[in-house]
Design an enzyme around this catalytic site. Sequence first.
Site, PDB file in Angstrom:
ATOM      1  N   HIS A 181     -64.496 -29.266 -34.137  1.00 52.70           N
ATOM      2  CA  HIS A 181     -64.180 -29.714 -35.497  1.00 52.70           C
ATOM      3  C   HIS A 181     -65.466 -30.278 -36.100  1.00 52.70           C
ATOM      4  CE1 HIS A 181     -59.712 -29.429 -35.780  1.00 52.70           C
ATOM      5  NE2 HIS A 181     -59.859 -29.263 -34.476  1.00 52.70           N
ATOM      6  N   CYS A 233     -55.618 -32.549 -37.193  1.00 54.58           N
ATOM      7  CA  CYS A 233     -54.621 -32.737 -36.145  1.00 54.58           C
ATOM      8  C   CYS A 233     -53.657 -33.809 -36.627  1.00 54.58           C
ATOM      9  CB  CYS A 233     -55.273 -33.162 -34.831  1.00 54.58           C
ATOM     10  SG  CYS A 233     -54.065 -33.668 -33.589  1.00 54.58           S
ATOM     11  N   HIS A 258     -63.962 -25.244 -28.796  1.00 55.26           N
ATOM     12  CA  HIS A 258     -63.216 -25.521 -30.028  1.00 55.26           C
ATOM     13  C   HIS A 258     -63.813 -26.765 -30.683  1.00 55.26           C
ATOM     14  CE1 HIS A 258     -59.179 -25.835 -32.180  1.00 55.26           C
ATOM     15  NE2 HIS A 258     -59.582 -27.082 -32.288  1.00 55.26           N
ATOM     16  N   ARG A 305     -52.867 -21.659 -37.515  1.00 53.03           N
ATOM     17  CA  ARG A 305     -52.167 -22.746 -36.814  1.00 53.03           C
ATOM     18  C   ARG A 305     -52.934 -24.074 -36.980  1.00 53.03           C
ATOM     19  NH1 ARG A 305     -52.421 -27.040 -33.472  1.00 53.03           N
ATOM     20  NH2 ARG A 305     -54.116 -25.957 -32.430  1.00 53.03           N
ATOM     21  N   ASP A 306     -54.043 -24.214 -36.270  1.00 50.73           N
ATOM     22  CA  ASP A 306     -54.768 -25.495 -36.332  1.00 50.73           C
ATOM     23  C   ASP A 306     -55.202 -25.785 -37.763  1.00 50.73           C
ATOM     24  OD1 ASP A 306     -55.627 -27.787 -35.097  1.00 50.73           O
ATOM     25  OD2 ASP A 306     -57.556 -26.980 -34.439  1.00 50.73           O
ATOM     26  N   ASN A 358     -61.680 -27.588 -38.675  1.00 54.07           N
ATOM     27  CA  ASN A 358     -62.388 -26.827 -37.657  1.00 54.07           C
ATOM     28  C   ASN A 358     -63.715 -26.349 -38.229  1.00 54.07           C
ATOM     29  OD1 ASN A 358     -59.273 -26.210 -37.296  1.00 54.07           O
ATOM     30  ND2 ASN A 358     -60.231 -25.922 -35.317  1.00 54.07           N
TER      31      ASN A 358
HETATM   32 ZN    ZN Z   1     -58.340 -28.479 -33.260  1.00 56.77          ZN
END
Ligand code: ZN
Length: 302
Positions: A207, A238, A205, A13-14, A247
Amino acid sequence: MHENIEIVDVGPRDGLQSQPQLVDTQTKISLIKRLIAAGIRRLEAVSFVNPKRVPQMADADAVIEQLPRHEDVSYIGLVLNEKGLERALDTDIDQLNCVMVTTDTFCQRNQGKNASDMLEAIAAMALTAQRSRRFFGVTVAATFGCPFEGEVAVDTVVNIVQRLAAMGIDEISLADSIGVAVPSDVTRVVMAVREVSGAIPLRLHFHNTRNTGIANVYAAVEAGVRIFDASCGGVGGCPFAPGATGNVGTEDVLYLLHRLGYATGIDIEEVIATAKWLEQPLQTSMPAMLTHAGVFPHRPAA
Ligand code: ZN
């Protein structure tokens, strides 16, 4: 016995959502299967967003239908609003994760609401999810800095977490969405948030936009965090945050954690092989370091 740390691979996803190369459903399913074979047990698989805004996630329903089902594997679906939540609840996705943004400008761009209205919306969504007996977590985006408003005060984050904790949600994730944190920020924020988050598990989370991602993971581990997001190969970004890049790479995080003496249940070599495989469909070289450097010490060839 080594203490365990959980890695949530958010690559499907991300990782994929802001890739310019449109990835087909079969490639997404192959990626997920490979990650599970490597030992990943929790994945952020899809997001229920407007396909006009995020074309890469337009096939969310098709992906969910084809997800390999294993008793010990759970999938997270990202939702940004009530509409997304309704769509998600119509599927059998295991866990829902909503996003709360610390600043009004970013929240408006990401979700079309200011921060306080978004908190109200999340309270209602949490109730809906709880009535449906579905796991409901919330990510606090731009915890360490905002692409539009700059510095974010620790108190702002603490106040949001306090409100979220009162909603009885299942997990709180703190996201450095644009990769600006340094380890001392991580220590300070995690300590402050813990004062109000009670027994709710904390997930971090990061990056690696400014090359502090792995140092930040280490700071969070030292502060007691035991759940981390990472993406295979370090892909990511994003679509609504200018300058956001990948990430932290799953293989880079695994190398750190395993050498520190933590167990993850994940085979780093398999993750590296998957990242290399992913370079072809994405038509890009992976930003993670271990993808290219390999593990140390080298394993003798079988
Ligand atoms: Zn993210």
